[in-house]
Design an enzyme around this catalytic site. Structure first.
Site, mmCIF file in Angstrom:
data_model
loop_
_atom_site.group_PDB
_atom_site.id
_atom_site.type_symbol
_atom_site.label_atom_id
_atom_site.label_comp_id
_atom_site.label_asym_id
_atom_site.label_seq_id
_atom_site.Cartn_x
_atom_site.Cartn_y
_atom_site.Cartn_z
ATOM 1 N N ASP A 204 9.870 -76.195 -106.798
ATOM 2 C CA ASP A 204 9.191 -75.007 -107.020
ATOM 3 C C ASP A 204 7.906 -75.276 -107.405
ATOM 4 O O ASP A 204 7.183 -76.431 -107.687
ATOM 5 C CB ASP A 204 9.704 -74.641 -108.625
ATOM 6 C CG ASP A 204 11.470 -74.567 -108.494
ATOM 7 O OD1 ASP A 204 11.939 -75.319 -107.858
ATOM 8 O OD2 ASP A 204 11.814 -73.648 -109.608
ATOM 9 N N HIS A 206 5.854 -71.980 -108.133
ATOM 10 C CA HIS A 206 5.726 -71.002 -109.480
ATOM 11 C C HIS A 206 4.228 -70.439 -109.491
ATOM 12 O O HIS A 206 3.721 -70.668 -110.874
ATOM 13 C CB HIS A 206 6.291 -71.516 -110.737
ATOM 14 C CG HIS A 206 7.800 -71.424 -110.640
ATOM 15 N ND1 HIS A 206 8.220 -70.054 -110.652
ATOM 16 C CD2 HIS A 206 8.824 -72.470 -111.075
ATOM 17 C CE1 HIS A 206 9.765 -70.249 -111.029
ATOM 18 N NE2 HIS A 206 9.904 -71.396 -110.977
ATOM 19 N N ASP A 233 11.328 -70.545 -105.411
ATOM 20 C CA ASP A 233 10.665 -70.155 -106.552
ATOM 21 C C ASP A 233 9.063 -70.438 -106.261
ATOM 22 O O ASP A 233 8.398 -71.339 -106.920
ATOM 23 C CB ASP A 233 10.933 -71.101 -107.689
ATOM 24 C CG ASP A 233 12.389 -70.594 -108.327
ATOM 25 O OD1 ASP A 233 13.065 -69.783 -107.572
ATOM 26 O OD2 ASP A 233 12.810 -71.041 -109.403
ATOM 27 N N ASP A 236 6.242 -66.093 -109.758
ATOM 28 C CA ASP A 236 6.521 -65.958 -111.127
ATOM 29 C C ASP A 236 6.065 -67.045 -111.911
ATOM 30 O O ASP A 236 5.871 -68.030 -111.473
ATOM 31 C CB ASP A 236 8.211 -65.830 -111.195
ATOM 32 C CG ASP A 236 8.439 -64.438 -110.964
ATOM 33 O OD1 ASP A 236 7.902 -63.567 -110.852
ATOM 34 O OD2 ASP A 236 9.711 -64.464 -110.601
ATOM 35 N N ARG A 237 5.924 -66.905 -113.148
ATOM 36 C CA ARG A 237 5.271 -67.873 -114.116
ATOM 37 C C ARG A 237 3.809 -68.108 -114.083
ATOM 38 O O ARG A 237 3.158 -68.112 -115.140
ATOM 39 C CB ARG A 237 6.124 -69.298 -114.038
ATOM 40 C CG ARG A 237 7.688 -69.008 -114.065
ATOM 41 C CD ARG A 237 8.039 -68.692 -115.471
ATOM 42 N NE ARG A 237 9.391 -68.866 -115.693
ATOM 43 C CZ ARG A 237 10.146 -68.500 -117.004
ATOM 44 N NH1 ARG A 237 9.250 -67.999 -117.794
ATOM 45 N NH2 ARG A 237 11.263 -68.624 -117.067
ATOM 46 N N ASN A 265 15.781 -68.481 -106.838
ATOM 47 C CA ASN A 265 16.382 -67.236 -107.649
ATOM 48 C C ASN A 265 15.156 -66.393 -108.103
ATOM 49 O O ASN A 265 15.432 -65.347 -108.621
ATOM 50 C CB ASN A 265 16.985 -67.847 -108.818
ATOM 51 C CG ASN A 265 16.200 -68.714 -109.862
ATOM 52 O OD1 ASN A 265 15.713 -69.833 -109.228
ATOM 53 N ND2 ASN A 265 16.224 -68.322 -110.952
ATOM 54 N N HIS A 266 13.813 -67.027 -108.017
ATOM 55 C CA HIS A 266 12.701 -66.083 -108.301
ATOM 56 C C HIS A 266 12.164 -65.297 -107.235
ATOM 57 O O HIS A 266 11.202 -64.479 -107.484
ATOM 58 C CB HIS A 266 11.606 -66.776 -108.816
ATOM 59 C CG HIS A 266 12.014 -67.261 -110.407
ATOM 60 N ND1 HIS A 266 11.124 -66.478 -111.393
ATOM 61 C CD2 HIS A 266 12.574 -68.150 -111.045
ATOM 62 C CE1 HIS A 266 11.761 -66.955 -112.466
ATOM 63 N NE2 HIS A 266 12.418 -67.991 -112.421
ATOM 64 N N HIS A 314 17.966 -74.150 -102.926
ATOM 65 C CA HIS A 314 17.322 -73.997 -104.289
ATOM 66 C C HIS A 314 18.201 -74.461 -105.447
ATOM 67 O O HIS A 314 17.551 -75.262 -106.304
ATOM 68 C CB HIS A 314 16.492 -72.762 -104.445
ATOM 69 C CG HIS A 314 15.716 -72.543 -105.667
ATOM 70 N ND1 HIS A 314 14.700 -73.119 -105.919
ATOM 71 C CD2 HIS A 314 16.110 -72.008 -106.806
ATOM 72 C CE1 HIS A 314 14.111 -72.855 -107.037
ATOM 73 N NE2 HIS A 314 15.095 -72.189 -107.693
ATOM 74 N N ARG A 362 22.596 -71.443 -117.868
ATOM 75 C CA ARG A 362 21.614 -70.213 -117.512
ATOM 76 C C ARG A 362 22.366 -69.051 -117.631
ATOM 77 O O ARG A 362 21.738 -67.731 -117.753
ATOM 78 C CB ARG A 362 21.097 -70.605 -116.058
ATOM 79 C CG ARG A 362 20.464 -71.742 -115.939
ATOM 80 C CD ARG A 362 19.908 -71.726 -114.359
ATOM 81 N NE ARG A 362 19.286 -73.060 -114.045
ATOM 82 C CZ ARG A 362 18.096 -73.344 -113.983
ATOM 83 N NH1 ARG A 362 17.144 -72.246 -114.361
ATOM 84 N NH2 ARG A 362 17.779 -74.473 -113.525
ATOM 85 N N HIS A 389 14.776 -75.912 -108.951
ATOM 86 C CA HIS A 389 15.494 -75.084 -109.770
ATOM 87 C C HIS A 389 15.155 -75.608 -111.336
ATOM 88 O O HIS A 389 15.568 -74.746 -112.206
ATOM 89 C CB HIS A 389 17.107 -75.140 -109.427
ATOM 90 C CG HIS A 389 17.538 -73.770 -109.965
ATOM 91 N ND1 HIS A 389 16.891 -72.636 -110.437
ATOM 92 C CD2 HIS A 389 18.881 -73.656 -110.558
ATOM 93 C CE1 HIS A 389 17.809 -71.811 -111.113
ATOM 94 N NE2 HIS A 389 18.889 -72.289 -111.003
#
Length: 466
Positions: A204, A206, A233, A236-237, A265-266, A314, A362, A389
């Site tokens: 990730d 991000h 990923d 995001d964030r 998943n993002h 991922h 989750r 992840h």
């Protein structure tokens, strides 16, 4: 909790609940710790338990609403936010979250109302890139005869480093071209490393652009002789998701056979709506460009196999036994991921230390034990899996007797976790993972404000710079 040591907070609240299992506050506080560690399923369960103990405990409704928002269960979240706002009408934060959630529920309803069985037209069909004008006062990087070159990539990375925006024509050119490249790839990409070759696997990122640049500084720029795989990923964030994804897409165009990208998943609409990327694209460019990003993300491959021995994805393995590599090849990935099944699991599942499977922390997919990993590897004649992840304090973790490896490449995740980042070298000669750790790049920069969310909930509306 004050030290942001959420793992120990969870541990101690768990011990407290063993001594006093009817304390709603303990459940609510542990729910918050689970939210901070993105264990949304556990957070939802704890908030629900707190309300079972005390139906008048307002923080329980607040935590449950936040958990449901994180899981994309907007109607359920809205109901609890309504309760909080009714009891605390002067709570500005709760009011803001209620309004945000209400807006999303209405938007989803509108999207369903206008949906039809007709084939959805691509944003590409409505673009006239050739006639987009680059203004005379724009002095930034431009594609050369419409193509990405190494010179363009270096200029673009420098431009982004100075927090300058790439011209929209160039961004659209990259997106249209990379969609074409990705759409021709299979859902399971299979490559062969020769004995003398190595590949770098990153987890990730991000939106942490300066840490991405640091990876390239430490490990060298991508090239035909220095291949990379980024394991989902990308967005995001972090504050610079656009800069990260345009850089990665640019290198995919420059080295299509030596630079690999997998979906996380993002790279999905719900997550982008919740955790910042949609808001960032709309703030820096347009809603139309976000729709094109959404189309491109749907074509990202879901898994990659190296030398028929190492499988990379991922999330992780599957909710049921018997899944084969051929099943992965057959996945129709050009869509938003379903709530269950192999595609969902590849993006969402996590390993656990005990045998068997359990409900996901989750709230999506499952957790799988070492016996599940062993059976999958044996059936598919594989040596081990590499996944991402999850934040890891050292940037990586080796579990399941060395057969399940996690790599995470966003150091000091969300500017608060204090974790290292890592990347992995795999060499064709032996396929033994070599781990390389690095720490976060720290620089003083201005705060960039936009209407979006951070930190696993809807608090904030502020992107923190690193």
């Amino acid at each position: 909790m004050k030290k942001k040591d959420y793992e120990n907070a969870i541990k101690y609240y768990t011990e407290a609940l063993e001594l006093n299992p009817s304390n709603a506050i303990y459940y609510s506080n542990r729910s918050l710790a689970y939210l901070r560690t993105e264990c949304y399923g556990y957070a939802l369960a704890d908030a629900t338990k707190a309300l079972e103990i005390d139906k008048n405990y307002i923080k329980g409704y607040y935590r449950r609403a936040t958990s449901n928002m994180a899981l994309g269960k907007f109607k359920a979240a809205l109901k609890d936010y309504e309760t909080v706002v009714r009891v605390r009408p002067n709570d500005k934060d709760a009011t803001m979250k209620y309004q945000e959630c209400s807006k999303i529920v209405k938007q989803k309803a509108f999207e369903r109302a206008i949906a039809s069985d007709e084939t959805k037209k691509s944003v590409v069909d409505s673009l006239d890139i050739e006639n987009m004008t680059i203004e005379d006062d724009y002095v930034g990087p431009k594609l050369e005869d419409g193509k990405v070159t190494l010179t363009f990539m270096k200029e673009m990375m420098d431009w982004f480093q100075d927090q300058k925006k790439l011209h929209r024509k160039c961004a659209y050119q990259i997106l249209v071209q990379v969609k074409d490249v990705l759409s021709k790839l299979p859902s399971l990409v299979e490559i062969t490393l020769k004995e003398s070759e190595k590949i770098t696997i990153c987890g990730d990122t991000h939106g942490q652009y300066y840490d991405l640049l640091n990876i390239f500084k430490l490990n060298g720029l991508p090239s035909e002789t220095n291949p990379y795989l980024f394991n989902g990923d990308f967005v995001d964030r972090g504050s610079f998701s656009l800069e990260v994804i345009l850089t990665l897409f640019g290198f995919k165009l420059l080295f299509p056979d030596n630079f690999h990208l997998l979906r996380g998943n993002h790279e999905t609409d719900n997550m982008n709506q919740m955790y910042g990327f949609e808001g960032e694209v709309k703030a820096k460019y347009t809603a139309q460009m976000f729709q094109l990003f959404s189309e491109v993300f749907q074509w990202l491959p879901l898994a990659q196999c190296i030398n028929n021995k190492v499988l990379i994805m991922h999330g992780g393995l599957f909710s049921e036994d018997g899944v084969t590599l051929d099943d992965l090849r057959k996945i129709d990935r050009n869509r938003q991921p379903p709530d269950s099944g192999p595609m969902c699991d590849l993006l969402w599942s996590d390993p656990q230390p005990q045998n068997g499977r359990s409900i996901s922390k989750r709230g999506v997919s499952c957790q799988f034990g070492p016996d599940v990993t062993e059976r999958f590897l044996e059936q598919n004649k594989l040596d081990f899996i590499v996944r991402s992840h999850e934040v890891k304090a050292e940037g990586y973790e080796v579990t399941h007797s060395g057969k399940c490896i996690t790599v995470f490449s966003a150091p000091n995740y969300c500017d608060q976790m204090g974790n290292k980042g890592a990347y992995i070298h795999l060499r064709g000669s032996d396929l033994k993972p070599e781990f390389h750790q690095f720490t976060a790049v720290v620089s003083i920069q201005s705060v960039y404000v936009m209407n979006t969310k951070t930190n696993g909930n809807t608090e904030g509306n502020v992107f923190r710079m690193i």
